[in-house]
Write a protein that holds these residues in place. Sequence first.
Motif, short mmCIF file in Angstrom:
data_model
loop_
_atom_site.label_atom_id
_atom_site.label_comp_id
_atom_site.label_asym_id
_atom_site.label_seq_id
_atom_site.Cartn_x
_atom_site.Cartn_y
_atom_site.Cartn_z
N PRO A 30 -2.08 -13.14 2.44
CA PRO A 30 -1.32 -12.51 1.35
C PRO A 30 -2.18 -11.50 0.59
O PRO A 30 -3.36 -11.71 0.38
CB PRO A 30 -0.95 -13.69 0.46
N ILE A 31 -1.54 -10.43 0.20
CA ILE A 31 -2.17 -9.40 -0.63
C ILE A 31 -1.46 -9.40 -1.98
O ILE A 31 -0.23 -9.42 -2.04
CB ILE A 31 -2.05 -8.00 0.02
N PHE A 32 -2.24 -9.37 -3.04
CA PHE A 32 -1.72 -9.30 -4.40
C PHE A 32 -2.15 -7.96 -4.97
O PHE A 32 -3.34 -7.69 -5.09
CB PHE A 32 -2.25 -10.47 -5.24
N PHE A 33 -1.18 -7.11 -5.27
CA PHE A 33 -1.48 -5.76 -5.71
C PHE A 33 -2.15 -5.77 -7.08
O PHE A 33 -1.75 -6.49 -7.97
CB PHE A 33 -0.22 -4.90 -5.76
N THR A 58 -3.97 -3.23 -10.29
CA THR A 58 -3.50 -2.12 -11.11
C THR A 58 -4.11 -0.79 -10.70
O THR A 58 -3.55 0.26 -10.95
CB THR A 58 -3.82 -2.39 -12.59
N TYR A 59 -5.31 -0.81 -10.09
CA TYR A 59 -5.97 0.44 -9.73
C TYR A 59 -6.93 0.18 -8.58
O TYR A 59 -8.07 -0.23 -8.80
CB TYR A 59 -6.72 1.03 -10.92
N LEU A 60 -6.50 0.41 -7.36
CA LEU A 60 -7.34 0.29 -6.17
C LEU A 60 -8.07 -1.05 -6.11
O LEU A 60 -9.20 -1.13 -5.64
CB LEU A 60 -8.38 1.42 -6.12
N ASN A 61 -7.45 -2.11 -6.58
CA ASN A 61 -8.11 -3.40 -6.54
C ASN A 61 -7.16 -4.50 -6.08
O ASN A 61 -7.05 -5.54 -6.70
CB ASN A 61 -8.74 -3.75 -7.90
N ASP A 62 -6.47 -4.23 -4.98
CA ASP A 62 -5.64 -5.26 -4.37
C ASP A 62 -6.54 -6.40 -3.92
O ASP A 62 -7.70 -6.19 -3.56
CB ASP A 62 -4.89 -4.70 -3.16
N ARG A 63 -6.01 -7.62 -3.95
CA ARG A 63 -6.82 -8.79 -3.64
C ARG A 63 -6.16 -9.61 -2.54
O ARG A 63 -4.96 -9.72 -2.48
CB ARG A 63 -6.98 -9.69 -4.86
N ILE A 64 -6.99 -10.21 -1.71
CA ILE A 64 -6.50 -11.15 -0.72
C ILE A 64 -6.25 -12.50 -1.38
O ILE A 64 -5.25 -13.14 -1.15
CB ILE A 64 -7.47 -11.28 0.46
N SER A 65 -7.15 -12.92 -2.21
CA SER A 65 -7.02 -14.23 -2.84
C SER A 65 -6.05 -14.17 -4.01
O SER A 65 -5.98 -13.17 -4.72
CB SER A 65 -8.38 -14.74 -3.30
N GLU A 66 -5.33 -15.24 -4.20
CA GLU A 66 -4.36 -15.29 -5.29
C GLU A 66 -5.07 -15.19 -6.63
O GLU A 66 -6.10 -15.82 -6.85
CB GLU A 66 -3.58 -16.60 -5.21
N ASN A 67 -4.52 -14.40 -7.54
CA ASN A 67 -5.19 -14.16 -8.81
C ASN A 67 -4.83 -15.18 -9.89
O ASN A 67 -5.27 -15.05 -11.01
CB ASN A 67 -4.93 -12.73 -9.30
N GLY A 68 -4.02 -16.18 -9.59
CA GLY A 68 -3.71 -17.23 -10.53
C GLY A 68 -2.48 -16.96 -11.37
O GLY A 68 -1.91 -17.87 -11.95
#
Length: 172
Positions: free
Chosen positions: A24-27, A29-39
Motif C-alpha cells: 500500500p502507498i499512502f500519499f 503532501t509533497y513528494l513524500n508518499d509512504r509505503i508504511s501506514e502513517n497511523g
Amino acid sequence: THNGCHNVQVYHAAVYSRSHAKVPIFFGTYLNDRISENGERVKADAYVTTLALDDFVDFTGLKPHLVKMDIEGAEFEAVTGMLKTIVEAKPHLILETQPADTRCLDLLAEKGYRAIDLNSYREIRTSADYPRGVSIRNNLYIHKDRLFEAPYQPPFSFVETKTLTQDDFSVM
C-alpha cells in the motif's frame, strides 16, 4: 529522453525487501508518499508492485557502484532486498535516515560499512553520534574495502580556516 537522458530506463515499482508483492502507498503532501501506514489512515491511496534490488541486479547483470535512497522510511526494507548485492558489489549507499531508527546503520555496520553524516561529516556509529534534536539525516555508507576511494578518510578532522561574517557578503 525529454531531458537528454538516453541511458535511463524507468521501472514502475517500489524498491523493497522482496519482488512481486503489492504494497500500500499512502500519499503525502509533497513528494513524500509512504509505503508504511502513517497511523492516520486505514485505507491505502494506491498499491504498487515491489522490486528487490538483488532481483534487479540478477536480471540485468548491472552492478551498482552507488545507490541513493530517499524512500520515506522504507530504506531498511530496500536494504534487506539487496543484501546479496551489498556483500558482492559493496556499493556506496546514501540513505535518508532517522536517528531514532538504527536498523540500516546496525545492519550495514555488520556488513563492514562505515556511516558518515553528510550534514556534519561526522562518523555515525550509534544514534548518540547524531547532533541533538535532529530528526532526519542523509548518511553516506562506505564499505571498509572501498574507503580508499573516498577523498577524505574517517575519522575526519576539521581545521577552521576562516569564520565568515556578514561583512564577507554583499547584496547585489
